[in-house]
Design a protein around this motif. Structure first.
Motif, PDB file in Angstrom:
ATOM      1  N   GLU A  84      55.736 106.282  14.211  1.00 33.77           N
ATOM      2  CA  GLU A  84      54.174 105.711  13.120  1.00 33.77           C
ATOM      3  C   GLU A  84      54.993 105.736  12.104  1.00 33.77           C
ATOM      4  N   HIS A  85      56.556 105.188  12.591  1.00 41.83           N
ATOM      5  CA  HIS A  85      56.880 105.100  11.385  1.00 41.83           C
ATOM      6  C   HIS A  85      57.273 103.674  11.248  1.00 41.83           C
ATOM      7  N   VAL A  86      57.022 102.604  11.921  1.00 38.57           N
ATOM      8  CA  VAL A  86      57.267 101.613  12.396  1.00 38.57           C
ATOM      9  C   VAL A  86      55.987 100.659  12.238  1.00 38.57           C
ATOM     10  N   LEU A  87      55.969  99.899  11.401  1.00 33.76           N
ATOM     11  CA  LEU A  87      54.971  98.746  11.441  1.00 33.76           C
ATOM     12  C   LEU A  87      55.698  97.452  11.275  1.00 33.76           C
ATOM     13  N   PRO A  88      55.235  97.039  13.032  1.00 28.33           N
ATOM     14  CA  PRO A  88      55.813  95.697  13.238  1.00 28.33           C
ATOM     15  C   PRO A  88      55.250  94.398  12.853  1.00 28.33           C
ATOM     16  N   VAL A  89      54.996  93.866  12.182  1.00 22.48           N
ATOM     17  CA  VAL A  89      55.212  92.199  11.836  1.00 22.48           C
ATOM     18  C   VAL A  89      54.812  91.187  12.199  1.00 22.48           C
ATOM     19  N   LEU A  90      54.240  90.438  13.159  1.00 23.37           N
ATOM     20  CA  LEU A  90      54.008  89.423  13.228  1.00 23.37           C
ATOM     21  C   LEU A  90      53.810  88.115  12.717  1.00 23.37           C
ATOM     22  N   THR A  91      55.156  87.241  13.365  1.00 21.10           N
ATOM     23  CA  THR A  91      55.292  85.756  12.132  1.00 21.10           C
ATOM     24  C   THR A  91      54.737  84.749  13.555  1.00 21.10           C
ATOM     25  N   GLY A  92      53.868  83.850  12.181  1.00 16.53           N
ATOM     26  CA  GLY A  92      53.858  82.122  13.635  1.00 16.53           C
ATOM     27  C   GLY A  92      52.024  82.336  13.318  1.00 16.53           C
ATOM     28  N   GLU A  93      51.758  80.820  13.412  1.00 15.99           N
ATOM     29  CA  GLU A  93      50.496  80.675  13.131  1.00 15.99           C
ATOM     30  C   GLU A  93      49.459  81.240  14.290  1.00 15.99           C
ATOM     31  N   ASN A  94      49.836  82.193  15.537  1.00 16.51           N
ATOM     32  CA  ASN A  94      48.636  82.753  16.441  1.00 16.51           C
ATOM     33  C   ASN A  94      49.232  83.941  16.084  1.00 16.51           C
ATOM     34  N   ALA A  95      49.432  84.463  15.308  1.00 12.42           N
ATOM     35  CA  ALA A  95      49.500  85.648  15.306  1.00 12.42           C
ATOM     36  C   ALA A  95      48.162  86.498  14.793  1.00 12.42           C
ATOM     37  N   THR A  96      47.900  87.103  16.175  1.00 12.54           N
ATOM     38  CA  THR A  96      46.357  87.492  15.861  1.00 12.54           C
ATOM     39  C   THR A  96      45.928  88.807  16.571  1.00 12.54           C
ATOM     40  N   SER A  97      47.055  89.543  15.898  1.00 12.24           N
ATOM     41  CA  SER A  97      46.795  91.007  16.909  1.00 12.24           C
ATOM     42  C   SER A  97      46.317  91.832  15.906  1.00 12.24           C
ATOM     43  N   SER A  98      45.569  92.625  16.139  1.00 15.17           N
ATOM     44  CA  SER A  98      45.105  93.597  15.053  1.00 15.17           C
ATOM     45  C   SER A  98      46.047  94.848  15.238  1.00 15.17           C
ATOM     46  N   ALA A  99      46.473  94.845  16.331  1.00 12.33           N
ATOM     47  CA  ALA A  99      47.662  96.419  16.327  1.00 12.33           C
ATOM     48  C   ALA A  99      48.756  95.973  15.181  1.00 12.33           C
ATOM     49  N   HIS A 100      48.415  94.932  15.253  1.00 17.53           N
ATOM     50  CA  HIS A 100      50.658  94.368  14.105  1.00 17.53           C
ATOM     51  C   HIS A 100      49.975  94.108  12.812  1.00 17.53           C
ATOM     52  N   LEU A 101      50.690  94.437  12.087  1.00 16.09           N
ATOM     53  CA  LEU A 101      50.814  93.630  10.245  1.00 16.09           C
ATOM     54  C   LEU A 101      50.654  91.499  10.674  1.00 16.09           C
ATOM     55  N   ARG A 102      50.120  91.193   9.299  1.00 18.21           N
ATOM     56  CA  ARG A 102      50.892  89.785   9.534  1.00 18.21           C
ATOM     57  C   ARG A 102      51.308  89.615   8.380  1.00 18.21           C
ATOM     58  N   ALA A 103      51.831  88.538   8.682  1.00 17.37           N
ATOM     59  CA  ALA A 103      53.093  87.891   7.691  1.00 17.37           C
ATOM     60  C   ALA A 103      52.187  86.870   6.677  1.00 17.37           C
ATOM     61  N   ASP A 104      51.498  87.777   6.152  1.00 20.62           N
ATOM     62  CA  ASP A 104      50.208  86.851   5.350  1.00 20.62           C
ATOM     63  C   ASP A 104      50.268  86.935   3.648  1.00 20.62           C
ATOM     64  N   GLU A 105      49.393  86.535   2.535  1.00 18.23           N
ATOM     65  CA  GLU A 105      49.720  87.153   1.706  1.00 18.23           C
ATOM     66  C   GLU A 105      49.048  88.270   1.625  1.00 18.23           C
ATOM     67  N   HIS A 106      48.260  89.245   2.430  1.00 19.07           N
ATOM     68  CA  HIS A 106      48.386  90.428   2.503  1.00 19.07           C
ATOM     69  C   HIS A 106      49.423  92.074   2.593  1.00 19.07           C
ATOM     70  N   LEU A 107      50.886  91.004   3.235  1.00 14.35           N
ATOM     71  CA  LEU A 107      51.488  91.795   3.481  1.00 14.35           C
ATOM     72  C   LEU A 107      51.878  92.733   2.717  1.00 14.35           C
ATOM     73  N   VAL A 108      52.325  92.750   1.614  1.00 15.86           N
ATOM     74  CA  VAL A 108      52.997  93.283   0.788  1.00 15.86           C
ATOM     75  C   VAL A 108      52.248  94.735   0.212  1.00 15.86           C
ATOM     76  N   ASP A 109      51.091  93.972  -0.141  1.00 21.29           N
ATOM     77  CA  ASP A 109      49.891  94.796  -0.394  1.00 21.29           C
ATOM     78  C   ASP A 109      49.869  96.126   0.430  1.00 21.29           C
ATOM     79  N   THR A 110      49.853  95.471   1.774  1.00 21.72           N
ATOM     80  CA  THR A 110      49.671  97.058   3.206  1.00 21.72           C
ATOM     81  C   THR A 110      51.042  97.914   2.976  1.00 21.72           C
ATOM     82  N   LEU A 111      51.881  97.089   2.807  1.00 15.96           N
ATOM     83  CA  LEU A 111      53.470  97.819   2.903  1.00 15.96           C
ATOM     84  C   LEU A 111      53.061  98.926   1.367  1.00 15.96           C
TER      85      LEU A 111
END
Length: 215
Positions: A64-91
């Motif tokens: 639970e202490h690990v928050l993986p972030v997927l990068t790239g255009e095809n990053a669509t996993s719901s189990a990982h965070l996305r490297a998008d404009e909402h990432l910082v707010d989420t962190l």
């Protein structure tokens, strides 16, 4: 542990991801988060490790202490965070929630080590193909129906034997034993103790069908 060795998040990334990570780190710091970018402080403790990855299979832990972030255009996993404009707010929200819940920090070295461990093999349920056990289960399931005919059935399951006894008013009607000696094929022994013997053939075929179905 000194204050300088405690962080909100630590980031992990490859050189190809540095440009993206630098922007995220700077934005997190502007929002008040403390960020560790280097593994040179193995004694440091963090609330979260944030590994930036290009594929879901690069992360081998559900900590639970690990928050993986997927990068790239095809990053669509719901189990990982996305490297998008909402990432910082989420962190920021995750860190604030951890603080509110009183969750402590953990050594960043432990989290990094966990990411490098091979993924455990999923446990596979072992199917029980024991024909004696399967036959016993069928006998047990059929026993309640005997009551409609004024009969009562008892069954014993051993390591190599299934024994069934059918009674009427405490007098035995049929006794059936199915035995496997571990060497030969299944041996079926019937003992007709009482009742009409013309039903023996039907009983034999019923047991034979059961054994064929469970073989």
């Amino acid at each position: 542990m000194t204050e300088s060795a405690s962080y909100d998040i630590a980031v992990s990334f490859t050189e190809e991801q540095r440009a993206v990570v630098d922007e995220v780190v700077e934005a997190c710091r502007q929002r008040g988060l403390t960020v560790l970018e280097s593994n040179d402080l193995p004694e440091a403790e963090v609330r979260f490790l944030v590994p930036f990855v290009s594929g879901e299979d690069e992360v081998r832990t559900n900590d639970e202490h690990v928050l993986p972030v997927l990068t790239g255009e095809n990053a669509t996993s719901s189990a990982h965070l996305r490297a998008d404009e909402h990432l910082v707010d989420t962190l920021v929200a995750r860190v604030e929630a951890a603080e509110t819940a009183g969750r402590g920090r953990v050594p960043v070295a432990d989290l990094v080590t966990a990411l490098k461990q091979p993924e455990p093999e999923p446990e596979v349920a072992v199917q029980d193909n024991n024909p004696l056990r399967t036959l016993a289960e069928q006998f047990a399931a059929a026993s309640p129906a005997l009551a409609k005919r004024g009969l009562a059935g008892t069954m014993h399951l051993g390591d190599t034997t299934v024994a069934v006894r059918v009674e009427r008013a405490e007098d035995a009607v049929y006794a059936v034993e199915v035995r496997n000696d571990g060497v030969n094929d299944d041996i079926v022994n019937f003992v007709v103790i009482g009742g009409a013997t013309d039903q023996f053939s039907t009983l034999w075929h019923r047991i034979e069908d059961m054994l064929t179905a469970t073989a």
